[in-house]
Design a protein around this motif. Structure first.
Motif, PDB file in Angstrom:
ATOM      1  N   ASP A 141     -66.816 -12.605  46.645  1.00  0.00           N
ATOM      2  CA  ASP A 141     -68.212 -12.966  46.404  1.00  0.00           C
ATOM      3  C   ASP A 141     -68.819 -13.695  47.605  1.00  0.00           C
ATOM      4  O   ASP A 141     -70.034 -13.690  47.794  1.00  0.00           O
ATOM      5  CB  ASP A 141     -68.300 -13.850  45.159  1.00  0.00           C
ATOM      6  N   GLU A 142     -67.961 -14.296  48.444  1.00  0.00           N
ATOM      7  CA  GLU A 142     -68.437 -15.026  49.617  1.00  0.00           C
ATOM      8  C   GLU A 142     -68.490 -14.165  50.875  1.00  0.00           C
ATOM      9  O   GLU A 142     -69.103 -14.564  51.870  1.00  0.00           O
ATOM     10  CB  GLU A 142     -67.516 -16.220  49.889  1.00  0.00           C
ATOM     11  N   VAL A 143     -67.845 -13.006  50.850  1.00  0.00           N
ATOM     12  CA  VAL A 143     -67.741 -12.186  52.063  1.00  0.00           C
ATOM     13  C   VAL A 143     -69.120 -11.741  52.541  1.00  0.00           C
ATOM     14  O   VAL A 143     -69.937 -11.236  51.761  1.00  0.00           O
ATOM     15  CB  VAL A 143     -66.847 -10.958  51.811  1.00  0.00           C
ATOM     16  N   SER A 144     -69.330 -11.900  53.848  1.00  0.00           N
ATOM     17  CA  SER A 144     -70.605 -11.528  54.456  1.00  0.00           C
ATOM     18  C   SER A 144     -70.435 -10.475  55.546  1.00  0.00           C
ATOM     19  O   SER A 144     -71.334  -9.676  55.789  1.00  0.00           O
ATOM     20  CB  SER A 144     -71.292 -12.769  55.043  1.00  0.00           C
ATOM     21  N   SER A 145     -69.274 -10.470  56.199  1.00  0.00           N
ATOM     22  CA  SER A 145     -69.046  -9.521  57.285  1.00  0.00           C
ATOM     23  C   SER A 145     -67.554  -9.244  57.410  1.00  0.00           C
ATOM     24  O   SER A 145     -66.725  -9.953  56.825  1.00  0.00           O
ATOM     25  CB  SER A 145     -69.583 -10.071  58.614  1.00  0.00           C
ATOM     26  N   ILE A 146     -67.225  -8.204  58.174  1.00  0.00           N
ATOM     27  CA  ILE A 146     -65.820  -7.883  58.425  1.00  0.00           C
ATOM     28  C   ILE A 146     -65.608  -7.692  59.916  1.00  0.00           C
ATOM     29  O   ILE A 146     -66.531  -7.401  60.669  1.00  0.00           O
ATOM     30  CB  ILE A 146     -65.370  -6.608  57.674  1.00  0.00           C
ATOM     31  N   ALA A 147     -64.355  -7.872  60.333  1.00  0.00           N
ATOM     32  CA  ALA A 147     -63.958  -7.621  61.720  1.00  0.00           C
ATOM     33  C   ALA A 147     -62.581  -6.980  61.702  1.00  0.00           C
ATOM     34  O   ALA A 147     -61.750  -7.280  60.833  1.00  0.00           O
ATOM     35  CB  ALA A 147     -63.935  -8.922  62.519  1.00  0.00           C
ATOM     36  N   LEU A 148     -62.332  -6.084  62.651  1.00  0.00           N
ATOM     37  CA  LEU A 148     -61.038  -5.419  62.767  1.00  0.00           C
ATOM     38  C   LEU A 148     -60.304  -5.948  63.991  1.00  0.00           C
ATOM     39  O   LEU A 148     -60.884  -6.097  65.069  1.00  0.00           O
ATOM     40  CB  LEU A 148     -61.215  -3.904  62.876  1.00  0.00           C
ATOM     41  N   VAL A 149     -59.018  -6.224  63.805  1.00  0.00           N
ATOM     42  CA  VAL A 149     -58.175  -6.752  64.873  1.00  0.00           C
ATOM     43  C   VAL A 149     -56.882  -5.956  64.895  1.00  0.00           C
ATOM     44  O   VAL A 149     -56.337  -5.609  63.842  1.00  0.00           O
ATOM     45  CB  VAL A 149     -57.867  -8.248  64.653  1.00  0.00           C
ATOM     46  N   LYS A 150     -56.381  -5.675  66.097  1.00  0.00           N
ATOM     47  CA  LYS A 150     -55.128  -4.941  66.232  1.00  0.00           C
ATOM     48  C   LYS A 150     -54.112  -5.800  66.969  1.00  0.00           C
ATOM     49  O   LYS A 150     -54.397  -6.336  68.038  1.00  0.00           O
ATOM     50  CB  LYS A 150     -55.344  -3.624  66.982  1.00  0.00           C
TER      51      LYS A 150
END
Length: 296
Positions: A141-150
């Motif tokens: 419910d708090e998530v606003s954005s995502i990022a991908l990391v390798k």
């Protein structure tokens, strides 16, 4: 007298702070006596940020939840917490460890903004996982954005709140480098002279097909989502023809059944490994099979 004591004290302090200097000779003699073990040395892996350019390839599919608000999700046999993105349907499926979860989502690839809507969860009670479920739903419910990391060959998704704090961390173990046709090059340290023994891994379908020049062997690939680069070959079934190279084929099948994980040596070679105990009881890694990429 005072000077002698001071010098002696300084010399003693130097020896104590540099034990290799004081005991260098004994250390070298000890090293010579200890048998050398061939072990697989893990390299320090660099963390690389991945821009989202292809949503289907980079986001679609299953991700294991490894942390919620920087607290590690405990692994319990038979249960796991994961989220599955259906990019085409803009749907999110998954499991909280006890209950199934599904929702819709929207993603703006320009700024990686994401939101989840219409979240539905089944209503089983789940002991330990009921607390995981509570924290997971609150974090979603708090998530606003995502990022991908390798990191190496392992991909992570970081779900962040508006303050850019990571509230959910997910992992997708990427074994795509094992996909495709391979030539069996080495079995238990011995070169394979027969260049007709090949195997094809299909990581998406979790199947393996082996041709030995005489027999056709089919089997199932099992990947443990909780262990890095874990891969096992099971239910291997051969056509059972008697062949001149049957001994090599048998050694390969035994090695495949022992394999526990894989490692990418280079763009052209991978190896299948297992763990065993050395004379000192220490766990070391043993290479069972080396595969060389077949040029199509």
């Amino acid at each position: 007298m005072i000077r002698r004591i001071t010098i002696f004290a300084l010399l003693f302090a130097l020896m104590a702070s540099c034990p290799d200097v004081a005991y260098g000779r004994k250390k070298k003699e000890k090293d010579k006596k200890e048998p050398k073990q061939t072990v697989f040395i893990e390299q320090t892996l660099e963390e690389v940020d991945l821009p989202i350019t292809n949503e289907m390839e980079q986001i679609n599919g299953e991700w294991n939840v490894v942390e919620i608000n920087e607290s590690e999700v405990t692994r319990i046999a038979g249960s796991r917490v994961y989220l599955n993105f259906d990019v085409l349907g803009r749907m999110l499926y998954g499991n909280t460890g006890t209950n199934a979860i599904n929702a819709t989502y929207t993603l703006n690839k320009k700024d990686n903004k994401i939101s989840f809507n219409d979240i539905l969860v089944t209503k089983k009670s789940g002991g330990y996982f009921q607390y995981i479920e509570r924290d997971l739903l609150k974090a979603l419910d708090e998530v606003s954005s995502i990022a991908l990391v390798k990191v190496g060959d392992t991909e992570y998704m970081e779900m962040k709140n508006k303050r850019r704090d990571v509230v959910i961390k997910l992992r997708r173990q990427n074994l795509d480098f094992m996909n495709g046709p391979w030539l069996v090059k080495i079995i238990n340290g011995e070169d394979v002279l027969d260049r007709d023994i090949k195997m094809v891994n299909d990581i998406d379908m979790l199947t393996v097909n082996i041709t030995s020049g005489c027999n056709i062997i089919n089997g199932v690939i099992t990947i443990d989502p909780f262990k890095d680069f874990a891969i096992e070959y099971e239910d291997l079934k051969s056509s059972h023809n008697q062949c001149p190279n049957i001994d090599t084929e048998t050694r390969l099948l035994i090695a495949l059944e022992e394999a526990q994980f894989c490692h990418k040596r280079s763009d052209r070679e991978v190896e299948l490994l297992t763990t065993e105990r050395d004379e000192m009881g220490k766990s070391v890694n043993k290479t069972l099979v080396v595969l060389e990429k077949v040029r199509l």
